[in-house]
Design an enzyme around this catalytic site. Structure first.
Site, PDB file in Angstrom:
ATOM      1  N   THR A  86      -1.749   0.817  -1.953  1.00 23.11           N
ATOM      2  CA  THR A  86      -1.481  -0.168  -3.002  1.00 23.11           C
ATOM      3  C   THR A  86      -0.305   0.317  -3.830  1.00 23.11           C
ATOM      4  OG1 THR A  86      -3.834  -0.729  -3.085  1.00 23.11           O
ATOM      5  CG2 THR A  86      -2.506  -1.361  -4.986  1.00 23.11           C
ATOM      6  N   CYS A 116      -4.900   4.291  -5.076  1.00 19.16           N
ATOM      7  CA  CYS A 116      -4.970   3.954  -3.651  1.00 19.16           C
ATOM      8  C   CYS A 116      -3.590   4.084  -3.012  1.00 19.16           C
ATOM      9  CB  CYS A 116      -5.491   2.524  -3.490  1.00 19.16           C
ATOM     10  SG  CYS A 116      -5.500   1.956  -1.770  1.00 19.16           S
ATOM     11  N   THR A 136      -3.785  -3.347   1.105  1.00 16.02           N
ATOM     12  CA  THR A 136      -3.379  -4.092  -0.083  1.00 16.02           C
ATOM     13  C   THR A 136      -4.536  -4.119  -1.061  1.00 16.02           C
ATOM     14  OG1 THR A 136      -2.229  -6.064  -0.815  1.00 16.02           O
ATOM     15  CG2 THR A 136      -4.157  -6.418   0.566  1.00 16.02           C
ATOM     16  N   GLY A 178      -3.186   0.832  -8.036  1.00 12.86           N
ATOM     17  CA  GLY A 178      -1.932   1.378  -7.512  1.00 12.86           C
ATOM     18  C   GLY A 178      -1.786   2.864  -7.768  1.00 12.86           C
TER      19      GLY A 178
END
Length: 178
Positions: free
Chosen positions: A168, A165, A7, A162
């Site tokens: 994410t 990664c 996350t 986002g």
């Protein structure tokens, strides 16, 4: 057995405003198990924001303990964080938990780690989790070069994380205190 993890959580404090946000992705190994998890919450009568990264079950366990510490210390964020970190470091069972927390209230932002560290971030910017470095770098650039609000900076930083990664996603939850 593999743990649920992955996350990005990021917080930005600017002036008398703070924002804390996270994405919604939960992975088990290399499989996305859930895309809309809520890893950022308001606790203690909506006066404290908390975001967590790491093993999901571990993070929930720590969140419960942190909330109890806040109640015990009447909302004193720093005291609650230090007491949680002390327990985390000295309790044999807690030491095995693999998670990190970012907490924020109207005046203070702290990162709490499993090593017993309670960190006051430099420049009011901090991030944790698999995409934390991307989000923190983006947030720092935006703070230094724009007049965007903390909420907008957190949103853009999570978007960049986002994009970069694989752990994410773009399902963002952002909370603010003004």
């Amino acid at each position: 057995m593999e743990q649920f993890h992955g996350t990005t959580i990021v917080s930005v404090r600017r002036g008398d405003k703070v924002a804390l946000g996270g994405d919604g992705q939960v992975t088990l190994g290399n499989i996305v198990m859930k895309g809309g998890a809520r890893k950022v919450r308001r606790i203690y009568n909506n006066q404290v924001l908390v975001g967590f990264a790491g093993g999901t079950a571990d993070a929930f366990s720590l969140l419960d303990r942190f909330e109890a510490k806040l109640e015990k210390h009447q909302g004193n964020l720093t005291r609650a964080a230090v007491e949680l970190a002390k327990d985390w470091r000295t309790d044999r069972m807690l030491r095995r938990l693999e998670a990190m927390l970012i907490t924020a209230d109207a005046t203070t932002t702290l990162v709490i780690t499993g090593n017993g560290d309670v960190l006051d971030p430099e420049g009011g910017i901090c991030a944790i989790g698999s995409g934390g470095a991307y989000a923190q770098a983006a947030a720092r650039a935006l703070v230094e070069n724009t007049d965007l609000s903390p909420r907008d900076i957190v949103e853009k930083s999570l978007g960049i994380a986002g994009d970069m990664c694989i752990y994410t996603n773009h399902n963002r939850i952002i909370e603010t205190i003004e």
